[in-house]
Structure formats: structure tokens, C-alpha cells
Write a protein that holds these residues in place. Structure first.
Motif, PDB file in Angstrom:
ATOM      1  N   GLU A 160       0.892  -1.084   0.070  1.00 51.80           N
ATOM      2  CA  GLU A 160      -0.191   0.128  -0.089  1.00 51.80           C
ATOM      3  C   GLU A 160       0.821   1.352   0.172  1.00 51.80           C
ATOM      4  OE1 GLU A 160      -3.656   2.021   2.400  1.00 51.80           O
ATOM      5  OE2 GLU A 160      -2.337   0.438   3.368  1.00 51.80           O
ATOM      6  N   LYS A 161       1.922   1.167   0.790  1.00 49.53           N
ATOM      7  CA  LYS A 161       2.647   2.466   0.997  1.00 49.53           C
ATOM      8  C   LYS A 161       3.423   2.828  -0.051  1.00 49.53           C
ATOM      9  CE  LYS A 161       6.104   2.247   3.699  1.00 49.53           C
ATOM     10  NZ  LYS A 161       6.908   2.164   5.297  1.00 49.53           N
ATOM     11  N   GLU A 162       4.152   1.638  -0.806  1.00 50.21           N
ATOM     12  CA  GLU A 162       5.078   1.834  -2.019  1.00 50.21           C
ATOM     13  C   GLU A 162       4.530   1.830  -3.250  1.00 50.21           C
ATOM     14  OE1 GLU A 162       8.205  -1.121  -1.235  1.00 50.21           O
ATOM     15  OE2 GLU A 162       8.788  -0.019   0.776  1.00 50.21           O
ATOM     16  N   GLN A 163       3.505   1.060  -3.279  1.00 52.82           N
ATOM     17  CA  GLN A 163       2.840   0.959  -4.751  1.00 52.82           C
ATOM     18  C   GLN A 163       1.544   1.659  -4.933  1.00 52.82           C
ATOM     19  OE1 GLN A 163       2.864  -3.117  -5.494  1.00 52.82           O
ATOM     20  NE2 GLN A 163       5.126  -3.481  -5.459  1.00 52.82           N
ATOM     21  N   LEU A 164       0.664   1.435  -4.036  1.00 57.75           N
ATOM     22  CA  LEU A 164      -0.679   2.049  -4.049  1.00 57.75           C
ATOM     23  C   LEU A 164      -0.935   3.542  -3.991  1.00 57.75           C
ATOM     24  CD1 LEU A 164      -2.848  -1.058  -2.740  1.00 57.75           C
ATOM     25  CD2 LEU A 164      -2.367  -0.615  -5.065  1.00 57.75           C
ATOM     26  N   LYS A 165      -0.543   3.971  -2.951  1.00 55.77           N
ATOM     27  CA  LYS A 165      -0.466   5.042  -2.814  1.00 55.77           C
ATOM     28  C   LYS A 165       0.124   6.167  -3.752  1.00 55.77           C
ATOM     29  CE  LYS A 165      -1.604   5.430   2.125  1.00 55.77           C
ATOM     30  NZ  LYS A 165      -1.161   5.511   3.442  1.00 55.77           N
ATOM     31  N   PRO A 166       1.599   5.949  -4.282  1.00 53.79           N
ATOM     32  CA  PRO A 166       2.061   6.615  -5.283  1.00 53.79           C
ATOM     33  C   PRO A 166       1.341   6.633  -6.721  1.00 53.79           C
ATOM     34  CG  PRO A 166       3.732   5.409  -3.964  1.00 53.79           C
ATOM     35  CD  PRO A 166       2.521   4.914  -3.446  1.00 53.79           C
TER      36      PRO A 166
END
Length: 122
Positions: free
Chosen positions: A77-83
Motif C-alpha cells: 500500500e505504501k510503496e505501490q498503491l498510494k504513489p
């Protein structure tokens, strides 16, 4: 010719426990003993080796795996989805702004054409 029977000597207390267990599971003595032996063989359980609180250790193992899974999901979530979400939002915001600017420019040009036209072109 029916199945052959054989005898094994057991302590009386063990026989009584076994009978109660077979009756509780609604099976005859042969079926009960076969089911017990199949279970031990299938799951490679040795009744003479203690489990070392196997249920507790299994619970800890599942907890560790769930924690690892949670960590993996949070990292994704932090490294792929949000960006990715932020990039898509910026992309669509720029397209909307550009479309508004283009439409504004086109409407100004249309107004200018009508103002300059005196009707003599036809």
C-alpha cells in the motif's frame, strides 16, 4: 467366508475406555481402531512423543504469518498503491485543467469570430 478375528489382551480399564469411545462415535470396535490408526499414520503422529503444546506453537506460527502478511500488505500500500493513486490523480487533474484552458481559448476565439464577422462573406 467372513472376516477373520483375532484377539489381543488389553487391560480392563483400557478396554472400557475404548468401548465408551467407540459407542460415543457410533462405530464398532474394528472401525474405531482402524480410524484411530489411519489418523495417526496420515498425520504422522507418534502418540509416544509429546506435542510440546503443539496447539500453542501452531497458534504462534499462525500469528507470525498473519503479522508478516499484514506487513507485506502495508508495504504494498505504501510503496505501490498510494504513489500510483497520486500519479493518476495528478494526471487527471492536469487533463482537466488543460481541457478547461483549451475550452476557454476556443470560446474566446468563437466570440472573436462572431464579433469580426460582418455578414458579407455569403
Amino acid at each position: 467366508m467372513g472376516p477373520k478375528f483375532s484377539r489381543i489382551n488389553f487391560h480392563t480399564e483400557t478396554v472400557e475406555r475404548f468401548k465408551k469411545y467407540a459407542i460415543a462415535n457410533d462405530a464398532n470396535y474394528t472401525e474405531t481402531l482402524e480410524a484411530i490408526l489411519d489418523f495417526f499414520e496420515k498425520y504422522s503422529i507418534n502418540p509416544f512423543v509429546p506435542f510440546d503444546d503443539s496447539i500453542h506453537s501452531l497458534h504462534l506460527l499462525i500469528d507470525k504469518r498473519m503479522d508478516a502478511l499484514e506487513h507485506i500488505l502495508r508495504t504494498i500500500e505504501k510503496e505501490q498503491l498510494k504513489p500510483t493513486k497520486e500519479l493518476l490523480e495528478r494526471l487527471f487533474q492536469k487533463e482537466k485543467e488543460e481541457n478547461l484552458i483549451v475550452m476557454k481559448d476556443e470560446s474566446e476565439l468563437d466570440d472573436a469570430k462572431f464579433e469580426d464577422w460582418d455578414g458579407k462573406d455569403f
